[in-house]
Design a protein around this motif. Structure first.
Motif, mmCIF file in Angstrom:
data_model
loop_
_atom_site.group_PDB
_atom_site.id
_atom_site.type_symbol
_atom_site.label_atom_id
_atom_site.label_comp_id
_atom_site.label_asym_id
_atom_site.label_seq_id
_atom_site.Cartn_x
_atom_site.Cartn_y
_atom_site.Cartn_z
ATOM 1 N N GLN A 79 -5.349 -20.995 -28.702
ATOM 2 C CA GLN A 79 -4.907 -22.228 -29.365
ATOM 3 C C GLN A 79 -5.397 -23.471 -28.638
ATOM 4 O OE1 GLN A 79 -0.554 -21.097 -30.200
ATOM 5 N NE2 GLN A 79 -0.563 -23.272 -30.660
ATOM 6 N N GLU B 281 4.079 -28.966 -38.354
ATOM 7 C CA GLU B 281 3.884 -27.774 -37.531
ATOM 8 C C GLU B 281 2.442 -27.692 -37.032
ATOM 9 O OE1 GLU B 281 6.191 -25.803 -36.584
ATOM 10 O OE2 GLU B 281 7.848 -26.400 -37.897
ATOM 11 N N SER C 109 1.273 -27.645 -33.202
ATOM 12 C CA SER C 109 0.604 -26.435 -32.718
ATOM 13 C C SER C 109 -0.755 -26.722 -32.107
ATOM 14 C CB SER C 109 0.452 -25.426 -33.861
ATOM 15 O OG SER C 109 1.716 -24.996 -34.314
#
Length: 253
Positions: free
Chosen positions: A155, A71, A75
């Motif tokens: 992000q 993950e 991400s």
């Protein structure tokens, strides 16, 4: 960064929701998924960003095997803006956006000056600088969605998925969010309900019907009266909007 999702199939219980669907998003393309409620748009997206586990298929972001990667690694490259973002504990807008830095940090690593600069830039891009000390729970639906977009921008993803992020928002917030994403100049895959928005913002479209890719191409090739009637069981006419020079639609003929 390119996205290639190939031969995706998703079952929920015994029902096939997505059937051998493949989508390709080239570098810096804004690609839309259209189709009626329940056709499988959101389920396909969820299987691509690993919220659901597909029964078959592969997903690659350039050379990154998304379905087989952690993950955290995914991400660092892929950001997701979803449809509903309710939470039962309160943070300030600044704290919410700072959560976007999590994939880039080690366990117990403190926020750095660079993190603060990236968050400030994300707040500026989404016109939220004057909201940063506000309670997230006190915001309207459109304002909350801009906060989630700012968190995703923080992000620093190289690719973004929009999972029906605007269908419960008024026209102002739809335009603000889609324009902001378009200006990021990264690859985008978005499920959209509004056909005029899809025509205006998307470089390429996939039309989904009963979990399968029904048609694909540039908006002018997909948003025809025949395909729209096949998808939505409603007659329409298409014409060029004299103001925007884009496609517009008249329904009920």
């Amino acid at each position: 960064m390119e996205l290639l999702a190939k031969d995706m199939a998703v079952k929920i219980g015994k029902k096939e929701i997505v059937k051998n669907a493949s989508v390709h998003v080239k570098k810096r393309q804004f690609v839309g998924l259209i189709g009626p409620n329940g056709c499988g748009k959101s389920t396909l997206l969820k299987s691509i960003y690993k919220s659901l586990t597909p029964q078959q298929g592969t997903v690659f972001l350039d050379d990154l095997d998304v379905l087989k990667s952690s993950e955290k690694k995914v991400s660092q490259r892929l950001g997701v803006v979803g449809q509903f973002n309710e939470m039962h504990f309160d943070l300030t807008v600044h704290q919410m956006v700072m959560l976007g830095r999590t994939p880039h940090k080690g366990m117990l690593e403190s926020d750095t000056q660079k993190d603060y600069e990236i968050v400030e830039e994300a707040l500026a891009r989404t016109n939220l600088l004057h909201y940063k000390e506000r309670s997230y729970l006190s915001l309207s639906g459109g304002e909350k969605q801009r906060v989630i977009l700012a968190r995703t921008i923080a992000q620093q993803p190289q690719f973004m998925i929009l999972d029906e992020p605007t269908n419960h928002l008024d026209i102002r917030y739809q335009i603000e969010i889609l324009s902001c994403v378009k200006d990021l100049n990264i690859g985008v895959l978005a499920a959209l309900h509004d056909l005029e928005m899809a025509a205006h913002y998307c470089d390429y479209l996939y039309a989904i019907k009963d979990g399968e890719i029904h048609a694909h191409g540039v908006p002018e090739e997909v948003l025809t009266p025949e395909i729209i009637e096949d998808l939505y069981q409603i007659k329409c006419q298409t014409f060029t909007n004299p103001v925007t020079k884009g496609l517009s639609f008249a329904y009920g003929f």
